[in-house]
Design an enzyme around this catalytic site. Sequence first.
Site, PDB file in Angstrom:
ATOM      1  N   HIS A  74       0.824  -1.222   0.000  1.00 32.12           N
ATOM      2  CA  HIS A  74       0.000   0.000   0.000  1.00 32.12           C
ATOM      3  C   HIS A  74       0.852   1.264   0.000  1.00 32.12           C
ATOM      4  O   HIS A  74       0.692   2.112  -0.894  1.00 32.12           O
ATOM      5  CB  HIS A  74      -0.962  -0.021   1.183  1.00 32.12           C
ATOM      6  CG  HIS A  74      -1.691   1.277   1.388  1.00 32.12           C
ATOM      7  ND1 HIS A  74      -2.575   1.795   0.466  1.00 32.12           N
ATOM      8  CD2 HIS A  74      -1.632   2.184   2.404  1.00 32.12           C
ATOM      9  CE1 HIS A  74      -3.051   2.950   0.909  1.00 32.12           C
ATOM     10  NE2 HIS A  74      -2.494   3.213   2.077  1.00 32.12           N
TER      11      HIS A  74
ATOM     12  N   HIS B  11       3.797   6.973   5.648  1.00 31.58           N
ATOM     13  CA  HIS B  11       2.594   7.670   6.111  1.00 31.58           C
ATOM     14  C   HIS B  11       1.727   6.835   7.044  1.00 31.58           C
ATOM     15  O   HIS B  11       0.923   7.384   7.803  1.00 31.58           O
ATOM     16  CB  HIS B  11       1.776   8.167   4.913  1.00 31.58           C
ATOM     17  CG  HIS B  11       0.951   7.119   4.228  1.00 31.58           C
ATOM     18  ND1 HIS B  11       1.430   6.352   3.207  1.00 31.58           N
ATOM     19  CD2 HIS B  11      -0.330   6.714   4.418  1.00 31.58           C
ATOM     20  CE1 HIS B  11       0.493   5.523   2.783  1.00 31.58           C
ATOM     21  NE2 HIS B  11      -0.597   5.715   3.514  1.00 31.58           N
TER      22      HIS B  11
ATOM     23  N   GLU C 149       0.759   5.379  12.522  1.00 29.19           N
ATOM     24  CA  GLU C 149      -0.626   4.997  12.807  1.00 29.19           C
ATOM     25  C   GLU C 149      -0.779   3.514  13.087  1.00 29.19           C
ATOM     26  O   GLU C 149      -1.558   3.114  13.961  1.00 29.19           O
ATOM     27  CB  GLU C 149      -1.490   5.392  11.613  1.00 29.19           C
ATOM     28  CG  GLU C 149      -2.970   5.144  11.785  1.00 29.19           C
ATOM     29  CD  GLU C 149      -3.744   5.616  10.570  1.00 29.19           C
ATOM     30  OE1 GLU C 149      -4.677   4.907  10.165  1.00 29.19           O
ATOM     31  OE2 GLU C 149      -3.401   6.680  10.036  1.00 29.19           O
ATOM     32  N   ASP C 150      -0.031   2.669  12.358  1.00 31.15           N
ATOM     33  CA  ASP C 150      -0.279   1.225  12.400  1.00 31.15           C
ATOM     34  C   ASP C 150       0.851   0.397  12.987  1.00 31.15           C
ATOM     35  O   ASP C 150       0.721  -0.826  13.083  1.00 31.15           O
ATOM     36  CB  ASP C 150      -0.553   0.715  10.973  1.00 31.15           C
ATOM     37  CG  ASP C 150      -1.853   1.257  10.417  1.00 31.15           C
ATOM     38  OD1 ASP C 150      -2.755   1.560  11.211  1.00 31.15           O
ATOM     39  OD2 ASP C 150      -1.968   1.382   9.183  1.00 31.15           O
TER      40      ASP C 150
ATOM     41  N   ASP D  48      -3.232   8.379  -1.152  1.00 31.98           N
ATOM     42  CA  ASP D  48      -3.608   7.300  -0.237  1.00 31.98           C
ATOM     43  C   ASP D  48      -5.058   6.878  -0.478  1.00 31.98           C
ATOM     44  O   ASP D  48      -5.373   5.688  -0.568  1.00 31.98           O
ATOM     45  CB  ASP D  48      -3.423   7.778   1.205  1.00 31.98           C
ATOM     46  CG  ASP D  48      -4.010   6.825   2.224  1.00 31.98           C
ATOM     47  OD1 ASP D  48      -3.410   5.761   2.450  1.00 31.98           O
ATOM     48  OD2 ASP D  48      -5.069   7.145   2.794  1.00 31.98           O
TER      49      ASP D  48
ATOM     50  N   ASP E 242     -18.061  13.556 -28.908  1.00 32.32           N
ATOM     51  CA  ASP E 242     -18.340  13.939 -27.523  1.00 32.32           C
ATOM     52  C   ASP E 242     -17.576  13.098 -26.510  1.00 32.32           C
ATOM     53  O   ASP E 242     -17.578  13.414 -25.320  1.00 32.32           O
ATOM     54  CB  ASP E 242     -19.839  13.814 -27.233  1.00 32.32           C
ATOM     55  CG  ASP E 242     -20.663  14.835 -28.000  1.00 32.32           C
ATOM     56  OD1 ASP E 242     -20.151  15.951 -28.209  1.00 32.32           O
ATOM     57  OD2 ASP E 242     -21.795  14.512 -28.396  1.00 32.32           O
TER      58      ASP E 242
END
Length: 731
Positions: free
Chosen positions: A93, A117, A121-122, A182, A299
């Site tokens: 990720h 990043h 957090e993890d 992200d 178009d």
Amino acid sequence: MSAEATNPGNPGAAGRKRGRRRLELRGLRRIGRAALLGPAPRDGLPHALEHVAKVHRGHHPDADLDTLAKAYLLAESSHRGQLRKSGEPYITHPLAVTLILAELGAETTTLTASLLHDTVEDTEVTLDQVRDRFGAEVCYLVDGVTKLEKVDYGAAAEPETFRKMLVATGNDVRVMSIKLADRLHNMRTLGVMRPEKQARIAKVTRDVLIPLAERLGVQALKAELEDLVFAILHPEEYATTRALVMEYATRSDPLTALARRVREVLDEAGIDAEVLVRPRHFVSVHRVRLARRELTGADLGRLLVLVAEDADCYAVLGELHTCFTPVISEFKDFIAAPKFNLYQSLHTAITGPSGEVAETLIRTHQMHRVAEAGVIALGNPYAPTDGVDAPEGERADPTRPGWLSRLLEWQRTTPDPDTFWTSLRDDLAQDREITVFCADAPSGGSSGVSGGAIGLPAGASCVDAAYERHGEAAHCCIGARVNGRLATLSTVLHDGDSLQLLMAPDSAAGPSPEWLDHARTPAARLAIARWLAGPGEPGVRPASPGEGLAAVAPADRRAADHDRSGADRVAPASLLAVADLPGAAVRLAGCCTPVPPDAVTGFAVRGGTVTVHRALCPVVARMAATGRQPVGVRWRGADQGGHGCRVTLLAEAFSRPHLLADLTEAIASQGAAVVSAAVEPPHEQRVRHTYTLHLPNAAGLPSLMRAMRQVPGVFDVLRAGRARQAAALRP
């Protein structure tokens, strides 16, 4: 982000059975395979980082990759053992997010932060560790995109996370760049989530992230996010649009032939240009289909002409309009007047030999990079240039985003998460911006703020401009001139308008509830609502023993209470009135605006306040008829004409051009300030103007009324609440 991380023992096999909707960028599969090989370096770079490094060097040939390698090793070791709900190693990720940013041309610091990043957090990695290893700048970016814990914030975690991210973006726009990349990768892999969670994430992406991508000019991310959200929230329309695009893909493309002809025309003119057919993304095709009902092959895309210099853009435009039939209504010049998100291009439309109409974009290669990547294409916008360091603490925002300044301003005064979240989505829903040029007000009516351009959302009124320009001081705005003509505060502004805001010199004015109907920006609405709902009446002085004494404040914060008879709002004034009711505050009624030396009487209303009316006011008769007992009131002090006051006057006149301007000029000549003005629609060629005025001296009221009566066309000037038959009682 962390929502994608799972325990290795629960890889989410059931979720992987669901179909996935992905729009893959080049190299993502290669990254996934390389991540499984581990971090073993080759030629100084981990295997998984090779493709990112190659793309990054394509934009920044001299980039130092050692920092990226160190960041990857820390991220890989920290996330080792974690799996995404798709079953892939979690490190894929941050690698995919980094590749997205690298392909858009982000510089090394942004890529370093994107690799890290999710670590704070993890994983067990702390911000202090990130700062020690990679510096304060990378630490700031990582912290800016780190979610707040639901344990600490509960249901407010998501709104407060976006508030935190927004504040961080105000200091460094790269924070939002990382968040957008992200979210894009998470949206690509959203198929493993439960349908209800997919819908929730897609709605936040639609309401907040896509408008932010538009405002930062990152069109490449915005277009793909729009398609992914479209597929989740509107699957039937998405399927119809996709089938339509696939159907036209089997037919001959009229744009290809027209692009070839355009290329020949420009070659003959000696203009070095690259002519491309740029397909529309699915959401764009869907919008065109809704607007035009029926689609043609032309178009489904647009012509894109890329040149080297700005002057070449106009040369291309001249050749196209000479050799093809242009659709003049489609011409827009965003080079001379760039959009608020840095976008620059010439827009036109030309008609081909077979009658097909092709929308055409003309821009330089640099404009194209900025149009696709927005602020990301600027590299490090805060790096010192020309060998001169920027002053400490001062960072020139390269995007010049008036919208960001507005968001940062009103979010500071919006403590409630739900109000912030609702206001944020409302503001971002306003997807166009206008530029208004403010001029200084004339002497005696200026707040001292110099002129200049301000950005406002499309549809903004003079009320919005006042709060954007003056902040809380806009409470005292009493009028405006738009393009040199007097205008009401409700007037909607247009791009390029010249605006002059008229401010009360003594801060006697204040917003009325009607202003909320005219305010479009959250900053204006929240400021007005706070003022109207403010606690208590400022300026109410404590009563001395035996009498009720009140000074009605020059800056009365809100509409005063109505008494039971329905009397109008109290009009503030800088004078003193005394009531024969111990401990009572005193207010002057707005229905008749009494001033010295008027004969007055009072009535007690809720809260123990005494409302003061002129003795001849119709409200007094109605109150007496209901059995209400009057309270004695008198003007304080012998000099009853030496105080400032507020008064409401009605001017009856024959309708004619420039009457409003002439009346306001007469009012200004007497030293009075207009607090508010209203003009009723003409009836039988007669018109009534209602002015609430602030007089520096109540003794000047008779001369003011005489001056207004002398204005050509005016046949009567009355005090509010006085019957016309009482002409003999005129002052």
